[in-house]
Design a protein around this motif. Structure first.
Motif, PDB file in Angstrom:
ATOM      1  N   ILE A 422       6.832  -8.029  73.098  1.00  0.00           N
ATOM      2  CA  ILE A 422       7.835  -8.098  74.159  1.00  0.00           C
ATOM      3  C   ILE A 422       8.565  -9.428  74.066  1.00  0.00           C
ATOM      4  O   ILE A 422       7.946 -10.488  74.017  1.00  0.00           O
ATOM      5  CB  ILE A 422       7.157  -7.941  75.551  1.00  0.00           C
ATOM      6  N   GLU A 423       9.897  -9.370  74.056  1.00  0.00           N
ATOM      7  CA  GLU A 423      10.705 -10.551  73.775  1.00  0.00           C
ATOM      8  C   GLU A 423      10.449 -11.700  74.743  1.00  0.00           C
ATOM      9  O   GLU A 423      10.492 -12.869  74.350  1.00  0.00           O
ATOM     10  CB  GLU A 423      12.193 -10.190  73.775  1.00  0.00           C
ATOM     11  N   GLU A 424      10.209 -11.399  76.032  1.00  0.00           N
ATOM     12  CA  GLU A 424      10.101 -12.479  77.009  1.00  0.00           C
ATOM     13  C   GLU A 424       8.965 -13.449  76.712  1.00  0.00           C
ATOM     14  O   GLU A 424       9.000 -14.610  77.143  1.00  0.00           O
ATOM     15  CB  GLU A 424       9.916 -11.902  78.419  1.00  0.00           C
ATOM     16  N   TRP A 425       7.932 -13.010  76.015  1.00  0.00           N
ATOM     17  CA  TRP A 425       6.816 -13.900  75.692  1.00  0.00           C
ATOM     18  C   TRP A 425       7.164 -14.902  74.597  1.00  0.00           C
ATOM     19  O   TRP A 425       6.465 -15.896  74.411  1.00  0.00           O
ATOM     20  CB  TRP A 425       5.587 -13.088  75.282  1.00  0.00           C
ATOM     21  N   GLY A 426       8.194 -14.626  73.840  1.00  0.00           N
ATOM     22  CA  GLY A 426       8.664 -15.580  72.840  1.00  0.00           C
ATOM     23  C   GLY A 426       8.024 -15.473  71.474  1.00  0.00           C
ATOM     24  O   GLY A 426       8.495 -16.104  70.521  1.00  0.00           O
ATOM     25  N   MET A 427       6.955 -14.688  71.335  1.00  0.00           N
ATOM     26  CA  MET A 427       6.268 -14.632  70.046  1.00  0.00           C
ATOM     27  C   MET A 427       7.124 -13.957  68.978  1.00  0.00           C
ATOM     28  O   MET A 427       7.073 -14.313  67.798  1.00  0.00           O
ATOM     29  CB  MET A 427       4.923 -13.921  70.188  1.00  0.00           C
ATOM     30  N   SER A 428       7.923 -12.998  69.398  1.00  0.00           N
ATOM     31  CA  SER A 428       8.827 -12.333  68.452  1.00  0.00           C
ATOM     32  C   SER A 428       9.800 -13.334  67.842  1.00  0.00           C
ATOM     33  O   SER A 428      10.090 -13.286  66.641  1.00  0.00           O
ATOM     34  CB  SER A 428       9.596 -11.226  69.173  1.00  0.00           C
TER      35      SER A 428
END
Length: 600
Positions: A422-428
């Protein structure tokens, strides 16, 4: 929102305790780099990156850059303001020469800053970061007049620089470039052609951009021997240093990329733009390699930087997230579930990341020290050895560092489970940003071939023999210390495997050059693992000494010893397997006809 805190304690440990930078205080540029000064610089740089650059990283990824109808480009919100703060604080001047306005401090501190900046905001960091390669080429090959005209503003980051190499039909094989440079009566050249994948090619951070462009003059050989290098400013610079007319260079479009969205990756069009020859005509390849070598070390740092920030976020998530129970029974019976840290597979991924990032940081900072010693060591012998070692290890730092850096980002994303997707977590973003580092400034397959095809044989194998000798010598000494003898023996054994693979290339490469090509990637990783093993021996030695002295910070040094042991147990065994892959040769790899790869 993703977090980042610069690893200042570990960085100070490497610089002050492992490299002992103070011991070089008799050399030019090192006299002001005492431990106290280093501590201040490291801490303040870390603070700037965490407080100014990190908050605009995720938003910059989402917003990206915007090209306007007139060809101008706007960077994401906050980028221009961050650059102004960066420039005013002088972070870009750390290791630049004093004669042009730099602080003249060791490259080790410049490398430190590159890591912190790239972890905090890789896309933003590419704007000032690429300027370093352009500065290096002008310093080495530019005329005194060119240096005086461009370097002070570039070093002050009032103007930024780029490297224009790649064309639509021409990437690694630069002999194919079509951009033309036609001599003019006033001694300038009219530059015409198209360059692609130009990072920071157009932006709103500075009033001028100094492009370094590879092109061919009309009568030049149609090969790499016909390449020349030119300074092509976005805005022409008058003799008094003031800005004049806009040059005939423009951004034709922005590339739509997997990652580094906050950096403007441009298609650059040169329509008879005014250019100035750097160095001699048809000698641009040598100047280009100065840019590329500086950039390759910087890209190796990017592999480390994204692994570091991804690791920090995975650790935080594993501390907070509760899921399942420990295999040995509930770790916290009063809670409904234990944290992710109780699960061995989570520990495996986090320990892999810790062992890689700390070892890679030590290797990069040690490599930066070799860059300093090439120019400033007290004796010719020391300068030659430093040059041999950093030349040999540059493709390893770039290739192995970015391969392993990307793998680490993917593993850290895995720690998050579904939330990592999920983009909001920033790992992507960390995964996407890290991916480019394996590709640009010479794809990693090119790095591997540079290592085995050029660096091993250079000067009769002098560099690789020097590397083998350093590893063997330090392992022999370390085996005398019971606490790290097992690690030293493992590194020594891995070095033996690397020597054997080197000999296999010598015996089998001439008969079938594909044997070298087929094993180059594996060899690069072998050398990377051994090089990090050497760093872990050094760090473990310091930790043993500090614990024996009762120096304090016992948990930090104990963690170093445990992580060093883990590296010996979990990384070094891979060297033997990689050697066996190399010795399988190229036959099966190259045997199938092209038609056999079709799937329909």
């Amino acid at each position: 929102m993703p977090i980042y805190r610069a690893p200042t304690r570990d960085t100070r440990f490497v610089i002050n305790e492992v490299l002992q930078l103070e011991s070089h205080g008799n050399l030019p540029g090192f006299e002001n780099a005492g431990a106290e000064m280093i501590d201040v610089v490291v801490e303040e740089c870390g603070k700037f990156c965490a407080e100014v650059l990190t908050p605009i990283n995720l938003s910059g990824d989402i917003e990206g850059c915007t090209r306007h109808p007139d060809g101008s480009v706007t960077t994401p919100k906050g980028f221009k303001q961050a650059h102004a703060q960066f420039r005013e604080a002088g972070w870009g001047t750390l290791s630049a020469p004093e004669e042009f306005g730099g602080q003249g401090m060791p490259h080790v501190l410049g490398m430190m800053a590159e890591e912190f900046i790239s972890s905090a905001n890789m896309a933003w960091g590419m704007y000032p970061g690429l300027t370093g390669g352009a500065i290096a080429s002008i310093l080495a090959k530019g005329s005194p007049e060119q240096q005086a005209k461009y370097l002070p503003k570039m070093i002050a980051n009032e103007w930024l620089g780029t490297m224009n190499l790649t064309e639509p039909h021409c990437g690694t094989d630069l002999g194919l470039i079509r951009t033309r440079a036609v001599p003019q009566a006033d001694g300038t050249y009219a530059i015409t052609g198209t360059k692609i994948f130009i990072s920071a090619g157009e932006h709103d951070l500075t009033e001028n951009i100094i492009h370094l462009v590879l092109a061919k003059t009309p009568d030049a050989p149609d090969s790499t021997k016909g390449i020349s290098l030119f300074i092509v400013p976005k805005v022409l610079v008058d003799d008094d240093g003031s800005l004049g007319a806009r040059n005939a260079v423009s951004c034709g479009s922005l590339e739509h990329k997997m990652g580094i969205h906050g950096n403007a990756t441009c298609v650059m069009n040169y329509d008879g733009a005014t250019g100035y020859l750097v160095g001699e005509e048809n000698k641009g390849l040598a100047a280009m390699f100065i840019m590329m070598n500086a950039a390759r070390l910087g890209v190796g740092i990017q592999g480390l930087s994204q692994a570091e920030v991804a690791y920090q976020n995975a650790v935080k998530y594993a501390q907070d997230r509760r899921q399942g129970r420990a295999l040995t029974g509930p770790a916290e019976p009063n809670e409904k579930a234990d944290t992710l840290f109780v699960h061995p597979d989570i520990r495996r991924m986090l320990m892999d990341a810790k062992a890689f990032t700390e070892g890679m940081r030590a290797l990069c900072l040690w490599g930066a020290l070799q860059v300093d010693l090439v120019h400033k060591a007290a004796t010719d012998a020391e300068r030659h050895t430093a040059d041999d070692l950093i030349s040999l290890l540059t493709p390893v730092i770039k290739g192995y560092g970015t391969d392993k850096g990307f793998d680490t980002c993917v593993s850290m994303q895995q720690v998050f489970g579904g939330h990592g997707y999920i983009e909001e977590w920033g790992m992507s973003q960390f995964v996407r940003d890290a991916r480019i580092a394996q590709i640009y400034e010479g794809a990693n397959g090119v790095q591997a071939m540079d290592l085995v095809g050029r660096k091993l044989a250079q000067n009769g194998g002098r560099a690789v023999q020097a590397f083998f000798a350093v590893v063997d010598g330090e392992c022999a000494a370390a085996k005398a210390k019971p606490e790290i003898a097992a690690l030293a023996e493992k590194v020594e054994k891995a070095n033996g495997e690397l020597k054997a693979a080197t000999m296999w290339f010598m015996q089998n490469g001439m008969a079938n050059p594909n044997n070298v090509g087929a094993g180059a990637h594996h060899y690069m990783h072998m050398m990377g693992i051994v090089a990090l093993g050497l760093m872990w021996v050094r760090m473990a030695e310091v930790a043993v000494t500090k614990l024996a002295e009762g120096a304090g910070d016992e948990p930090f040094y104990q963690a170093k010893l445990t992580t060093a042991r883990y590296y010996g147990e979990r990384f070094l065994p891979d060297v033997g397997a990689l050697r066996r892959k190399i010795e399988a040769g190229a036959d099966a790899m190259m045997e199938l006809p092209v038609e056999a790869f079709a799937t329909a």
